[in-house]
Design an enzyme around this catalytic site. Structure first.
Site, PDB file in Angstrom:
ATOM      1  N   ARG A  51      48.343  -9.685  -3.425  1.00 14.36           N
ATOM      2  CA  ARG A  51      47.328  -8.624  -3.569  1.00 14.36           C
ATOM      3  C   ARG A  51      47.020  -8.041  -2.189  1.00 14.36           C
ATOM      4  O   ARG A  51      46.850  -6.838  -2.025  1.00 14.36           O
ATOM      5  CB  ARG A  51      46.047  -9.151  -4.229  1.00 14.36           C
ATOM      6  N   TYR A 103      42.631  17.356 -11.997  1.00  8.55           N
ATOM      7  CA  TYR A 103      43.140  16.598 -13.149  1.00  8.55           C
ATOM      8  C   TYR A 103      41.952  16.075 -13.957  1.00  8.55           C
ATOM      9  O   TYR A 103      40.962  15.610 -13.377  1.00  8.55           O
ATOM     10  CB  TYR A 103      44.028  15.455 -12.632  1.00  8.55           C
ATOM     11  N   ASP A 175      44.547  15.822  -2.697  1.00  4.71           N
ATOM     12  CA  ASP A 175      45.472  15.294  -3.706  1.00  4.71           C
ATOM     13  C   ASP A 175      46.724  16.176  -3.652  1.00  4.71           C
ATOM     14  O   ASP A 175      46.700  17.334  -4.061  1.00  4.71           O
ATOM     15  CB  ASP A 175      44.788  15.341  -5.077  1.00  4.71           C
ATOM     16  N   LYS A 200      54.281  10.878 -10.472  1.00  3.93           N
ATOM     17  CA  LYS A 200      54.814  12.227 -10.693  1.00  3.93           C
ATOM     18  C   LYS A 200      56.062  12.462  -9.835  1.00  3.93           C
ATOM     19  O   LYS A 200      57.015  11.722  -9.949  1.00  3.93           O
ATOM     20  CB  LYS A 200      53.696  13.237 -10.420  1.00  3.93           C
TER      21      LYS A 200
HETATM   22  O1  P1T Z   1      47.961   9.124 -13.935  1.00  4.33           O
HETATM   23  P1  P1T Z   1      47.650   8.578 -12.565  1.00  4.33           P
HETATM   24  O2  P1T Z   1      48.827   8.008 -11.859  1.00  4.33           O
HETATM   25  O3  P1T Z   1      46.475   7.642 -12.600  1.00  4.33           O
HETATM   26  O4  P1T Z   1      47.220   9.814 -11.639  1.00  4.33           O
HETATM   27  C1  P1T Z   1      46.113  10.615 -11.880  1.00  4.33           C
HETATM   28  C2  P1T Z   1      46.338  11.997 -11.358  1.00  4.33           C
HETATM   29  C3  P1T Z   1      45.781  12.353 -10.136  1.00  4.33           C
HETATM   30  N1  P1T Z   1      45.969  13.591  -9.596  1.00  4.33           N
HETATM   31  C4  P1T Z   1      46.717  14.512 -10.220  1.00  4.33           C
HETATM   32  C5  P1T Z   1      46.884  15.869  -9.604  1.00  4.33           C
HETATM   33  C6  P1T Z   1      47.316  14.217 -11.448  1.00  4.33           C
HETATM   34  O5  P1T Z   1      48.063  15.162 -12.029  1.00  4.33           O
HETATM   35  C7  P1T Z   1      47.110  12.933 -12.040  1.00  4.33           C
HETATM   36  C8  P1T Z   1      47.690  12.574 -13.362  1.00  4.33           C
HETATM   37  N2  P1T Z   1      48.018  13.696 -14.144  1.00  4.33           N
HETATM   38  C9  P1T Z   1      48.545  13.667 -15.407  1.00  4.33           C
HETATM   39  C10 P1T Z   1      48.787  12.543 -16.096  1.00  4.33           C
HETATM   40  C11 P1T Z   1      48.829  14.994 -15.976  1.00  4.33           C
HETATM   41  O6  P1T Z   1      49.564  15.096 -16.977  1.00  4.33           O
HETATM   42  O7  P1T Z   1      48.320  15.978 -15.427  1.00  4.33           O
END
Ligand code: P1T
Length: 386
Positions: A51, A103, A175, A200
């Site tokens: 961790r 998001y 972000d 992504k």
């Molecule tokens: O899904 P996660 O890995 O927890 O990430 C969140 C997140 C944060 N910032 C942006 C710009 C994002 O697009 C996302 C996650 N977005 C999607 C799942 C989506 O379909 O837009």
């Protein structure tokens, strides 16, 4: 040893990844061990417990830092875990100014997790810096933004936001999920922390959920390292390995995502079934000039306002065969989704309406398939609408 290049093409393949000293394995070993032997109590060699730190994760963290041009990288179990871990730097009574188009899950963290902990957020359209200035209070401790934004593909000026943050001595967090470090390097533009959903583009193969924070600020890095270990929302070594492997093709993938998205956005803009195309690469996009200055390419995401009803949008989406109807983005495969019903359903209807997230809005993540196959798929969607 650091990679002897500043080119992102070389860094993506080598940064943080020396041949393993025990066997000189070229690919990063997946060290699954949750714990590491100590020769004497309290004096571990380098790692003590996975961790707190793990060799495979360390390789990923170094690679991510190198790609963003930062000194310190931290990997998390999801983008949301990265976001919330960072937001734990805040205290009750603190205030955040955030971009208005984020998001849905990020909005939910601010609205449903931070607000009950007495941390308030003001959401602002950051295309007008004077609105950000007006939103800052003596309690503001953080400025947060996405650019390009999800899902409206607005572009905010990172340099201007950084100047505002610096004048208040508060951190600016960007972000960078939609752009990836291949197209945009926020730390070089003055941001203090870069956040990623590595789920992504960074991983790019839709088989890992992950997140990251990158900074060059020693004080922030110390705090993030503490929170990463104390909260414990860390990724598994297997996931770290997969993300490292995905990163090797990130620059190549991004170029193709951009090329195909540019082509499709142009064709969509000329289509009579479309009310609006939101893509920063189009000259008609209100932030086109800023996107050209701030990014080396406008990205692979397009939002399309179909000139139709919710029912017609449903028919459009149901008829797609190459695009898959699914949440997420940034993978090799093309995805289509309906923000109002899917990724941004946690945003109140009035706020969605104000942002332009209409019932006819469809978001496309343009993948690496043949662009003419993708276009034929979209044309079949338009045919199904009528
Ligand atoms: O899904 P996660 O890995 O927890 O990430 C969140 C997140 C944060 N910032 C942006 C710009 C994002 O697009 C996302 C996650 N977005 C999607 C799942 C989506 O379909 O837009």
């Amino acid at each position: 040893m650091s990679t002897p290049s500043s080119s992102i093409d070389t860094l993506a393949i080598h940064a943080g990844q020396e041949p393993d000293p025990s066997h000189l394995a070229v690919m990063q070993p997946i060290v699954l061990s949750s714990t590491f032997a100590q020769r004497e109590p309290g004096s571990p060699l380098k790692f003590e417990y996975s961790r707190s730190g793990n060799p495979t994760r360390e390789a990923l963290e170094s690679c991510l830092a190198a790609l963003e041009g930062g000194r310190f990288g931290f990997a998390f179990a999801s983008g949301s875990a990265a976001t919330l871990s960072l937001l734990h730097t805040l205290r009750p009574g603190d205030h955040v100014v955030s971009g208005d188009d984020v998001y849905g899950g990020t909005f939910r963290l601010f609205d449903k997790v931070l607000k009950p902990m007495n941390v308030s957020t003001t959401f602002v359209d950051m295309r007008d810096p004077s609105r950000v200035e007006a939103a800052l209070t003596s309690e503001t401790r953080l400025i947060w933004l996405e650019t390009p934004t999800n899902p409206m593909l607005k572009v905010f000026d990172i340099g201007k936001m950084s100047a505002l943050a610096k004048s208040r001595r508060i951190p600016l967090v960007v972000d960078n999920t939609f752009a990836s470090p291949v197209l945009q390097r926020p730390l070089q533009l003055g941001a203090d922390v870069v956040m990623h959903s590595t789920t992504k583009y960074i991983n790019g193969h839709s088989d890992v959920v992950g997140g990251a924070l990158i900074t060059s600020d020693e004080g922030l890095a110390e705090r993030i390292a503490f929170l990463q270990n104390a909260i414990g929302a860390v990724p598994s070594p297997m996931d770290c390995y997969l993300v490292l492997r995905g990163i090797k093709t990130l620059p190549v993938r991004m170029r193709r995502h951009v090329e195909s998205a540019r082509e499709l956005a142009g064709r969509l803009a000329a289509h009579p079934g479309v009310a609006a195309v939101h893509y920063p690469g189009l000259k008609s996009h209100p932030d086109h000039a800023l996107a050209q200055r701030q990014m080396s390419g406008p990205g692979g995401m397009i939002s399309v306002d179909l000139a139709g009803t919710l029912e017609q949008a449903r028919r459009f989406l149901a008829s797609l065969r190459v695009f898959t109807l699914a949440e997420s983005l940034g993978g090799v495969e093309s995805l289509a989704e309906h923000p109002a019903l899917m990724t941004h359903a946690s945003i109140p209807a009035e706020s969605r309406q104000a942002l332009g997230i209409s019932d006819g809005l469809v978001r496309l993540s343009v993948g690496l398939e043949d662009v003419d196959d993708l276009w034929r798929d979209l044309q079949a969607g338009f045919a199904a609408m009528s």
